[in-house]
Scaffold this active site. Sequence first.
Site, short mmCIF file in Angstrom:
data_model
loop_
_atom_site.label_atom_id
_atom_site.label_comp_id
_atom_site.label_asym_id
_atom_site.label_seq_id
_atom_site.Cartn_x
_atom_site.Cartn_y
_atom_site.Cartn_z
N HIS A 101 29.27 31.29 27.93
CA HIS A 101 29.17 30.09 28.78
C HIS A 101 28.79 28.95 27.84
O HIS A 101 28.07 29.16 26.85
CB HIS A 101 28.03 30.18 29.79
CG HIS A 101 28.12 31.30 30.77
ND1 HIS A 101 27.66 32.56 30.50
CD2 HIS A 101 28.58 31.33 32.05
CE1 HIS A 101 27.85 33.33 31.56
NE2 HIS A 101 28.41 32.62 32.51
N ASP A 104 25.23 28.95 26.89
CA ASP A 104 24.72 30.04 26.05
C ASP A 104 24.69 29.63 24.59
O ASP A 104 23.81 30.05 23.84
CB ASP A 104 25.62 31.30 26.12
CG ASP A 104 25.78 31.85 27.52
OD1 ASP A 104 24.86 31.69 28.33
OD2 ASP A 104 26.85 32.45 27.78
N GLU A 232 36.82 35.11 38.71
CA GLU A 232 36.06 36.36 38.76
C GLU A 232 35.42 36.53 40.13
O GLU A 232 34.48 35.83 40.49
CB GLU A 232 34.98 36.32 37.67
CG GLU A 232 34.17 37.59 37.60
CD GLU A 232 33.11 37.54 36.51
OE1 GLU A 232 33.40 37.01 35.41
OE2 GLU A 232 32.00 38.03 36.75
N GLU A 268 35.17 42.43 37.69
CA GLU A 268 33.94 43.06 37.17
C GLU A 268 33.60 44.28 38.03
O GLU A 268 33.55 44.19 39.27
CB GLU A 268 32.79 42.06 37.18
CG GLU A 268 31.50 42.71 36.72
CD GLU A 268 30.34 41.77 36.55
OE1 GLU A 268 30.54 40.64 36.08
OE2 GLU A 268 29.22 42.18 36.89
N HIS A 271 30.73 43.86 40.51
CA HIS A 271 31.03 42.96 41.62
C HIS A 271 31.89 43.67 42.66
O HIS A 271 31.72 43.46 43.86
CB HIS A 271 31.75 41.71 41.11
CG HIS A 271 30.89 40.88 40.20
ND1 HIS A 271 31.32 39.70 39.65
CD2 HIS A 271 29.63 41.06 39.75
CE1 HIS A 271 30.36 39.19 38.90
NE2 HIS A 271 29.33 40.00 38.93
N ASP A 296 35.48 42.63 33.32
CA ASP A 296 34.09 42.63 32.89
C ASP A 296 33.58 44.06 33.05
O ASP A 296 33.39 44.56 34.16
CB ASP A 296 33.24 41.63 33.69
CG ASP A 296 33.23 40.26 33.02
OD1 ASP A 296 33.99 40.07 32.05
OD2 ASP A 296 32.45 39.39 33.45
N ASP A 307 23.12 43.05 41.46
CA ASP A 307 24.01 43.04 40.31
C ASP A 307 23.24 43.47 39.06
O ASP A 307 22.68 42.64 38.35
CB ASP A 307 24.50 41.58 40.17
CG ASP A 307 25.67 41.42 39.26
OD1 ASP A 307 26.31 42.43 38.94
OD2 ASP A 307 25.95 40.27 38.87
N ASP A 309 24.28 44.92 36.29
CA ASP A 309 24.97 44.70 35.00
C ASP A 309 24.59 45.74 33.94
O ASP A 309 24.18 45.38 32.83
CB ASP A 309 24.66 43.30 34.46
CG ASP A 309 25.44 42.21 35.17
OD1 ASP A 309 26.41 42.51 35.87
OD2 ASP A 309 25.07 41.02 35.00
N ASP A 339 30.01 42.70 30.10
CA ASP A 339 29.08 41.84 30.84
C ASP A 339 27.94 42.76 31.30
O ASP A 339 27.82 43.12 32.47
CB ASP A 339 29.79 41.20 32.04
CG ASP A 339 28.95 40.09 32.64
OD1 ASP A 339 27.77 39.96 32.26
OD2 ASP A 339 29.46 39.36 33.52
C1 XLS Z 1 27.62 36.84 37.11
C2 XLS Z 1 28.89 36.81 36.41
C3 XLS Z 1 28.97 35.86 35.24
C4 XLS Z 1 30.40 35.60 34.86
C5 XLS Z 1 30.58 34.44 33.95
O1 XLS Z 1 27.35 37.68 37.96
O2 XLS Z 1 29.19 38.12 36.04
O3 XLS Z 1 28.23 36.32 34.16
O4 XLS Z 1 30.99 36.71 34.28
O5 XLS Z 1 30.04 33.29 34.47
CA CA Z 2 27.53 40.95 37.22
CA CA Z 3 30.95 38.87 34.97
#
Ligand code: XLS
Ligand code: CA
Ligand code: CA
Length: 440
Positions: A101, A104, A232, A268, A271, A296, A307, A309, A339
Amino acid sequence: MSEFFKGIGKIKYEGPESKNLLAFKYYNPDEVIAGKTMKEHLRFAVAYWHTFQARGVDMFGAGTAQRPWDNITDPMDLAYAKVEANFEFCEKLGVPFFCFHDRDIAPEADDLAETNRRLDKVVEKIKDRMKNSDVKLLWGTTNAFSHPRFAHGASTSCNADVFAYAASQVKKAMEITKELGGQNYVFWGGREGYETLLNTDMKLELDNLARFLRMAVDYAREIGFDGQFLIEPKPKEPTKHQYDFDAATVIGFLKSYGLDPYFKLNIEANHATLAMHTFQHDLRVARINNALGSIDANQGDLMLGWDTDQFPTNLYDTTLAMYEVLMMGGFTTGGLNFDAKVRRASFEPEDLFYGHIVGMDSFAKGLKVAAKLIEDRVFEDFIAKRYESYTYGIGKDIVEGKVGFKELEAYTLKNGEPKLSSGRQELLEAIFNQYLLETR
Ligand code: XLS
Ligand code: CA
Ligand code: CA
């Protein structure tokens, strides 16, 4: 150039028998599977936000992460250090791509002009580092959700000045993605959704989201950015209801606003599961609509409704994901972006390596199993047989549009009760297990 991950060298493939914790057991970058090397198939990427930004903060406690750059206090020096750390990390792992991003890579300043100047400086540094590295940018994106100005959303904010701010931010993020040779640009609707309809003009918000995306398409054309645009999907978090709910919702949205030719999807895993779908389900929806762009790669925890991750370790999921990727003919501009973040209690720098190694090994194994399943036509032949009745007689007439309700009634009156065959789910699951356990 200082070394950040001291004591950790290049991670090598040593095979399943190896006891070396810092080695790949299944990811062998040069091994050829179905006509391409593993490296070409998998196109792994490191996510800048989780690996270089995240501190292991949660709702109940402070960050726990110990990082080699923790002693650097000046925000710009820290940003430059993380550029070095990113390239060192990717090179040691042999990961060919990274993703970021805008916020980042460079810290936000008090006004947009200064924020953009900071971005330019870091972009120069990245470009410089790219000159003597094979590591490339898979995609760039905008963080239009962390700052308090985005409390009501970005392009779906009730405040037009926020819409304008978000547009300025995406404009710049697209420019730097282009400058760094980014192969895609991702739109994740950070706070594009709502908490309650009691204060929300849903129609205006959706129209504005479409207007925003249209402007992005126009601007990309204007500056000659030819990377793939990706949306996404995510059903919830941070808002209660995110507009980009899942693959099917996004595809419907794009089609109803005439935007579908310009966007594909970045699916993702976590998600998809938050939307109560399997990872494979959302990949399949995207694939059959010719909209599967990138992935992702992570996983959630089915006991938790948020979430998480996590690094992907579930071999069923990695296999079925690679099955969808192979069935679409492989990635073009997309790849597998981790991700994923290490758990809060995994706070040492080497945990970043363990997380990526297990993720890469899991997808490498998934790729091999999926390729073998496809080569042997395990599911394809079964499915073809299951739907065979559409290839002749009345089924063929249905598919070719030759019959309507009247003809079908006449047919049924003559044909009588349909005869069904078993779906054989358990058998297929047993065969899948056998491939998972036996494929070398
Ligand atoms: C958040 C998302 C984010 C996107 C990019 O849940 O996964 O990280 O991948 O903005
Ligand atoms: Ca996520
Ligand atoms: Ca993501």
